[in-house]
Design an enzyme around this catalytic site. Structure first.
Site, mmCIF file in Angstrom:
data_model
loop_
_atom_site.group_PDB
_atom_site.id
_atom_site.type_symbol
_atom_site.label_atom_id
_atom_site.label_comp_id
_atom_site.label_asym_id
_atom_site.label_seq_id
_atom_site.Cartn_x
_atom_site.Cartn_y
_atom_site.Cartn_z
ATOM 1 N N ASP A 40 0.802 -1.059 0.044
ATOM 2 C CA ASP A 40 0.071 0.054 -0.055
ATOM 3 C C ASP A 40 0.758 1.149 -0.033
ATOM 4 O O ASP A 40 1.693 1.327 0.874
ATOM 5 C CB ASP A 40 -0.863 0.102 1.277
ATOM 6 C CG ASP A 40 -2.203 1.077 1.112
ATOM 7 O OD1 ASP A 40 -2.189 1.789 0.492
ATOM 8 O OD2 ASP A 40 -3.044 0.572 1.635
ATOM 9 N N ASP A 41 0.647 2.252 -1.059
ATOM 10 C CA ASP A 41 1.631 3.222 -1.315
ATOM 11 C C ASP A 41 3.108 3.179 -1.334
ATOM 12 O O ASP A 41 3.988 3.961 -0.778
ATOM 13 C CB ASP A 41 1.208 4.189 0.042
ATOM 14 C CG ASP A 41 -0.379 4.582 0.192
ATOM 15 O OD1 ASP A 41 -0.915 4.432 -0.829
ATOM 16 O OD2 ASP A 41 -0.419 5.117 1.371
ATOM 17 N N CYS A 78 -6.177 4.364 -3.800
ATOM 18 C CA CYS A 78 -6.004 2.939 -3.677
ATOM 19 C C CYS A 78 -7.225 2.154 -4.129
ATOM 20 O O CYS A 78 -7.258 1.065 -4.773
ATOM 21 C CB CYS A 78 -5.699 2.459 -2.005
ATOM 22 S SG CYS A 78 -7.144 2.943 -1.072
ATOM 23 N N ARG A 82 -7.450 -0.829 -6.683
ATOM 24 C CA ARG A 82 -8.019 -2.394 -6.271
ATOM 25 C C ARG A 82 -9.078 -2.966 -6.939
ATOM 26 O O ARG A 82 -9.092 -3.999 -7.218
ATOM 27 C CB ARG A 82 -8.193 -2.168 -4.777
ATOM 28 C CG ARG A 82 -7.324 -2.236 -3.687
ATOM 29 C CD ARG A 82 -7.521 -1.667 -2.578
ATOM 30 N NE ARG A 82 -6.255 -0.966 -2.079
ATOM 31 C CZ ARG A 82 -5.344 -1.590 -1.156
ATOM 32 N NH1 ARG A 82 -5.589 -2.965 -0.772
ATOM 33 N NH2 ARG A 82 -4.151 -0.960 -0.699
ATOM 34 N N LYS A 140 -6.195 -5.279 3.673
ATOM 35 C CA LYS A 140 -6.961 -4.231 3.384
ATOM 36 C C LYS A 140 -7.938 -4.533 2.225
ATOM 37 O O LYS A 140 -7.424 -4.949 1.002
ATOM 38 C CB LYS A 140 -6.213 -2.682 3.272
ATOM 39 C CG LYS A 140 -6.906 -1.635 2.474
ATOM 40 C CD LYS A 140 -5.893 -0.507 2.556
ATOM 41 C CE LYS A 140 -6.404 0.760 1.588
ATOM 42 N NZ LYS A 140 -5.572 1.635 1.565
ATOM 43 N N HIS A 142 -11.170 -2.165 1.417
ATOM 44 C CA HIS A 142 -11.584 -0.853 1.037
ATOM 45 C C HIS A 142 -12.448 -0.854 -0.433
ATOM 46 O O HIS A 142 -12.322 0.179 -1.221
ATOM 47 C CB HIS A 142 -10.428 -0.037 0.733
ATOM 48 C CG HIS A 142 -10.604 1.648 0.905
ATOM 49 N ND1 HIS A 142 -9.777 2.379 0.222
ATOM 50 C CD2 HIS A 142 -11.678 2.149 1.575
ATOM 51 C CE1 HIS A 142 -10.393 3.701 0.480
ATOM 52 N NE2 HIS A 142 -11.400 3.490 1.317
ATOM 53 N N HIS A 231 1.066 2.382 4.356
ATOM 54 C CA HIS A 231 0.088 3.276 4.413
ATOM 55 C C HIS A 231 0.391 3.942 5.763
ATOM 56 O O HIS A 231 0.465 3.463 6.718
ATOM 57 C CB HIS A 231 -1.475 2.687 4.318
ATOM 58 C CG HIS A 231 -2.278 3.794 3.849
ATOM 59 N ND1 HIS A 231 -2.890 4.258 4.894
ATOM 60 C CD2 HIS A 231 -3.059 4.045 2.924
ATOM 61 C CE1 HIS A 231 -3.863 5.569 4.426
ATOM 62 N NE2 HIS A 231 -3.933 5.002 3.282
ATOM 63 N N ASP A 336 -0.397 -0.508 -5.021
ATOM 64 C CA ASP A 336 -1.636 0.210 -5.229
ATOM 65 C C ASP A 336 -1.525 1.467 -5.952
ATOM 66 O O ASP A 336 -2.479 1.967 -6.616
ATOM 67 C CB ASP A 336 -2.836 0.135 -4.425
ATOM 68 C CG ASP A 336 -2.556 0.892 -2.930
ATOM 69 O OD1 ASP A 336 -1.545 1.319 -2.834
ATOM 70 O OD2 ASP A 336 -3.194 1.253 -2.121
ATOM 71 N N ASN A 337 -0.599 2.285 -5.553
ATOM 72 C CA ASN A 337 -0.397 3.359 -6.113
ATOM 73 C C ASN A 337 0.997 3.950 -5.465
ATOM 74 O O ASN A 337 1.679 3.367 -5.031
ATOM 75 C CB ASN A 337 -1.385 4.641 -5.555
ATOM 76 C CG ASN A 337 -1.941 4.555 -3.967
ATOM 77 O OD1 ASN A 337 -2.879 3.879 -3.795
ATOM 78 N ND2 ASN A 337 -0.963 5.165 -3.215
ATOM 79 N N LYS A 393 1.587 10.146 -4.876
ATOM 80 C CA LYS A 393 0.077 9.489 -4.593
ATOM 81 C C LYS A 393 -0.935 10.506 -4.971
ATOM 82 O O LYS A 393 -0.823 11.502 -4.657
ATOM 83 C CB LYS A 393 -0.013 8.999 -3.297
ATOM 84 C CG LYS A 393 -1.414 8.233 -3.016
ATOM 85 C CD LYS A 393 -1.651 7.591 -1.670
ATOM 86 C CE LYS A 393 -3.096 7.194 -1.103
ATOM 87 N NZ LYS A 393 -2.858 6.703 0.146
#
Lengths: 599, 134
Positions: A40-41, A78, A82, A140, A142, A231, A336-337, A393
Site C-alpha cells: 500500500d502506497d 487505492c 484495487r 485491506k 476498501h 500506508h 496500489d499507487n 500518490k
C-alpha cells in the site's frame, strides 16, 4: 426399446462422469497456486530490485525468479486500483472512480460513483473459486463494507479484512477522525483484533492459516495479501527501525539522487534522464539539526516498515517451501499507487500534536513508529520514494502511477528479467486468470453475463506473453489507455502520455511527454508535436464518454472533500438525533404548557 | 428550600429522560457507536435486528415513560420507568451470578440511583403533591 433407452442413458452418464472427473484429474497438476501481494502506497524505488537502499531480500529473490516491470502503471489512489486489479475493468465502470471518502456529493448521486465495487463486475476471486480454487484474502479491502460488498460475498472463501482506507498497524484503532472505529471483518462478520497485533505479521499469519486449512485436498489456492504497509500511519517494530537510524541523515534530496543513480544502473530508466524538483519539497539545508534528526527518523520508520513487510513475505515463502507448495506457486507483487505525501511538513507544531492527541496519538521522536505513535514521511521524502519520477500518490504524474510489478515463480520462463513494456492495473486480472487456466466470461447472444447478472467485460490484457517471451509489448503503438481520478487525468499511447494534474500541486493544464525517454516528465512535447497532442486529447475525450467519467466540481479539493465527507459522516448522526429528539420533546412541552395555562 | 429541591428533582428527571431518549435514538441512527458504549459489538442478520429493536425500544420507552410522568403528573409512568431500570440492574446481577457475565458495577450503580430518583419523582412530582415548579 427400454433396453436401448437405458443403454443410451448409461452411455451418456459414463461420458459425463468421465468428462467431469477425467478433466478435473488431468487439470489439477498444471494449475498453479497464486499469491497476489499488494503493498500500500509503496513508491517506485522503495524496494531493492527497484533501486532502494532498503533491505528487501525476499522481494529481490522474487525479482530473480521472474519478470520485473519498469513501465507498469496503476491508479493514483487505492480503491480504484484495487477495483481494477481484482476485476480487469476500468475503475469508473467498476463503480470505484475514486475512494468513497473523497467523492463529492455532486458525483455520489450517480450509481457508478459510490466508491464501492459494483455488482456489474465479477472479481477474479469469484471466477477462480467457481473453477475449484480456494480463495483467501487477509488485509485491506476498501471496496465496500456492507455484507453484500465484503470479500465473503465477492468470491473469497476465507477472509480477514480491514474495510477502511487505512488503520493503525499495532491495534484496532482508526487512523483518521473521519472513522468512528477501525472496521475489521472476518468471513463477513465484524471482528476484533488480538492484543498482540502488528499488521504485516498478522496478515501473513492469517494467510498461512487459511492455506493450511485446505492444504491437503489437492486443490490450488489464490491468496490475496493486500498489506497495510506502508500506508499511514507509518509504524514498524523497533528492531527494524534501529537498522535505518543513520541512513537518511543526508536528507530527501540526497536520497532522491541516490535512487535515481541506482535506477539508472539497474536499467529501470534511461541514462541521463532529467528529474523535476517538486515544489512541495522543502529545503533540507534550512532545517535545524534537531529537525533534520527528526525528519531522518520519519524515513527510517518508513524503511523499517518496508523491510518488515519483506520479512513477513519471506515467512510465507518459507512456509510454502515447508509444505511443498512453493514450486507450483506464482507470485505477483505490486503496489496500489505511488508514495504517500500526506503528513505535516513540520510535525513538531502545537496544532499537529493537538490534532494527533485528539486521535489518541503522539509523535515524539523516541517512540516514533511504535504503538500509539503516528508517523508519516510527508511530501519531501515521498518525492524521494518516487525517484526519479515526478509527483506522488493522488496525482497522475508518473510518481503517482508508476509502481513496481514483479511476477515470479520457479516454473516461469522469465527468470531475472526486466521488461519496459507498458502495462496497466487492469492487466493483472486477465494475467492471473490465464495462469490459472480460467477463461474470462464471454458474451453469449450479444450480452455478457455471469451467474445470471449482466457484467462489464475485462478490458486489460494478459501479461503472460511478456513472461513467455512471445512478445515485447501487449499494447500496440496506437492503442490508447485512458485514466481519471478526482480530475487528475492521463492517457497513454505507445511511448507517450498526456497528463493533467489539478491543484494544489498541479496547475490543471495538459502536457505531453514521452515517458520512455523522459519518465521524469520534464520536457513537454505538446508544442513540438501538436498533432499527436490533439489526437491524444481527442482519445481522452472518447475515453471519458465511453466510461462515464464525470467532471469534478470546479473548486474540488480532494483533501478538503475528505474532511468534509468525514465531518458529514461523523456529525450527521448527531444532527439527526438532535432533530428526532426535538420532534419527541416539543409535543410534550407544548402539552405541558397548555395544561398549565388551563389550570 | 423545598421548592429548590423540587426544582432540582424536576431538572434531574428531565435529564434522565433526555439521556434515555438520546440513547434510544442512537440505536436507531448510529448503532455501532451506541453498541460500543455498552461494550458490545454489533451482531449480524436476525441478531442485529433483535439487538437494535429490543435495546432501542427499551431506551426510547424509558425516556417516554419519564416524560409522560413529568407532563401528566401521574405517578404510574414514573413507576413503569423505575420498574424497568431496576429490572435491568437485577438482570445484570443475575447474569453475573449465574451466566459468567462481568459484574458491570459502572452500569448497575447508575441504574439503582436512577430507579430511586424515579421513585422519589413519583412521590414528589405528581398530582398528589405540590405541582411542577411555577
Amino acid at each position: 426399446m427400454k433396453k436401448l433407452t437405458f443403454k443410451l442413458f448409461y452411455a451418456a452418464l459414463v461420458s459425463v462422469l468421465f468428462t467431469v472427473f477425467g478433466s478435473a484429474a488431468s487439470a489439477q497438476p498444471s494449475r498453479p497456486n497464486i499469491v497476489f501481494i499488494l503493498a500500500d502506497d509503496l513508491g517506485f524505488t522503495d524496494t531493492a530490485p527497484y533501486g532502494s537502499e532498503i533491505n528487501t531480500p525476499t522481494i529481490s529473490t522474487l525479482a530473480a525468479k521472474g519478470l520485473r516491470f519498469s513501465n507498469y502503471h496503476t491508479a493514483g489512489s487505492c480503491a480504484p486500483s484495487r477495483a481494477m486489479l481484482l476485476t480487469g475493468v476500468d475503475s469508473h465502470r467498476a463503480g470505484v472512480p475514486n475512494i468513497p471518502e473523497m467523492l463529492p456529493p455532486e458525483q455520489t448521486k450517480y450509481p457508478h460513483y459510490r466508491g464501492v465495487l459494483g455488482r456489474n463486475v465479477v472479481t477474479i476471486a469469484t471466477l477462480l473459486q467457481d473453477q475449484g480454487y480456494h480463495t483467501y484474502i487477509a488485509g485491506k479491502w476498501h471496496l465496500g463494507m456492507t455484507p453484500d460488498l465484503l470479500p465473503s460475498a465477492r468470491g473469497f472463501e476465507r477472509s480477514f479484512i480491514m474495510a477502511d482506507s487505512g488503520a493503525d498497524n499495532w491495534e484496532q484503532k482508526p487512523y483518521l477522525p473521519i472513522y468512528e472505529q477501525a472496521n475489521w471483518f472476518a468471513d463477513g462478520k465484524r471482528t476484533t483484533l488480538p492484543d498482540e497485533f502488528y499488521s504485516s505479521r498478522f496478515l501473513i499469519d492469517k494467510t498461512i492459516e487459511f492455506i493450511d486449512s485446505n492444504a491437503d485436498d489437492g486443490e490450488p489456492f489464490f491468496a490475496y495479501v493486500p498489506f497495510q504497509a506502508v500506508h499511514l500511519p507509518v509504524q514498524a517494530p523497533q528492531e527494524f527501525i534501529d537498522r535505518y537510524m543513520d541512513t537518511y541523515d543526508g536528507g530527501w534530496d540526497e536520497l532522491r539522487r541516490q535512487r535515481y543513480h541506482r535506477a539508472v544502473e539497474l536499467g529501470l530508466v534511461p541514462k541521463n534522464i532529467a528529474m523535476v524538483d517538486m515544489q512541495t519539497t522543502a529545503d533540507w539545508d534550512k532545517l535545524t539539526p534537531k529537525q533534520k534528526k527528526y525528519q531522518a527518523k520519519r524515513m527510517a520508520v518508513y524503511a523499517a516498515m518496508v523491510e518488515a513487510m519483506d520479512f513477513h513475505i519471506g515467512r510465507l515463502i518459507a512456509h510454502l517451501k515447508d509444505i511443498g507448495k512453493y514450486e507450483n506457486t506464482i507470485f505477483v507483487f505490486t503496489s496500489d499507487n505511488g508514495a504517500e505525501p500526506s503528513g505535516p511538513a513540520d510535525p513538531d507544531t502545537a496544532l499537529t500534536r493537538f490534532a494527533l492527541a485528539r486521535q489518541g496519538y503522539e509523535n515524539d521522536y523516541q517512540t516514533l513508529g511504535l504503538k500509539g505513535s503516528f508517523n508519516s514521511i510527508g511530501p519531501s521524502f515521498a518525492s524521494a520514494a518516487a525517484s526519479p519520477l515526478s509527483y506522488y500518490k493522488f496525482y497522475s504524474g508518473e510518481g503517482g502511477m508508476r509502481v513496481p510489478l514483479i511476477i515470479a515463480g520457479e516454473a516461469l520462463q522469465s527468470q531475472s528479467r526486466m521488461t519496459s513494456a507498458f502495462s496497466f492495473a487492469t492487466d493483472i486480472a486477465p494475467t492471473i486468470l490465464e495462469f490459472a487456466g480460467v477463461e474470462a466470461p464471454q458474451p453469449r447472444f450479444g450480452a455478457l453475463r455471469y451467474a445470471g447478472r449482466k457484467i462489464e467485460p475485462i478490458v486489460g490484457r494478459s501479461l503472460v506473453p511478456l513472461i513467455t517471451g512471445e512478445t515485447a509489448r501487449v499494447y500496440g503503438e496506437d492503442e490508447p489507455i485512458g485514466y481519471e481520478l478526482g480530475g487528475n487525468s492521463a492517457l497513454f499511447q505507445g511511448d507517450y502520455k498526456i497528463v493533467l494534474n489539478r491543484g494544489p500541486v498541479g496547475d490543471g493544464k495538459w502536457y505531453l511527454y514521452n515517458i520512455v525517454d523522459d519518465p521524469g516528465e520534464t520536457r513537454d512535447l505538446s508544442r513540438n508535436e501538436p498533432e499527436r497532442f490533439q489526437a491524444m486529447l481527442g482519445a481522452y475525450i472518447r475515453y471519458t464518454e465511453e466510461n462515464g467519467v464525470l467532471p469534478v466540481p470546479k473548486d474540488f479539493n480532494a483533501q478538503q472533500q475528505v474532511a468534509l465527507n468525514g465531518l458529514r459522516e461523523r456529525a450527521g448522526p448527531a444532527i439527526l438525533i438532535g432533530i428526532l429528539l426535538l420532534l419527541i420533546v416539543v409535543p410534550f412541552a407544548l402539552y405541558a404548557r397548555t395544561r398549565h395555562r388551563l389550570k | 428550600m423545598k421548592n429548590v429541591l423540587r426544582n432540582l428533582l424536576w431538572v434531574l428527571t428531565g435529564l434522565i429522560a433526555l439521556n434515555f431518549l438520546v440513547t434510544g435514538l442512537r440505536w436507531a441512527v448510529a448503532p455501532s457507536g451506541a453498541a460500543e458504549t455498552f461494550n458490545m459489538s454489533l451482531f449480524n442478520g436476525a441478531a442485529l435486528s433483535s439487538q437494535i429493536g429490543d435495546i432501542g425500544a427499551f431506551f426510547i420507552g424509558m425516556g417516554l415513560f419519564v416524560l409522560l410522568g413529568m407532563v401528566t403528573k401521574k405517578r404510574e409512568w414514573f413507576f413503569a420507568g423505575a420498574i424497568l431500570v431496576f429490572a435491568a440492574a437485577l438482570f445484570r446481577t443475575l447474569a453475573w451470578l449465574f451466566h459468567g457475565a462481568s459484574l458491570m458495577m459502572q452500569f448497575i450503580v447508575p441504574e439503582i440511583v436512577i430507579g430511586t430518583l424515579l421513585l422519589v419523582a413519583a412521590k414528589k412530582l405528581t398530582a398528589d403533591h405540590s405541582q411542577r415548579p411555577e
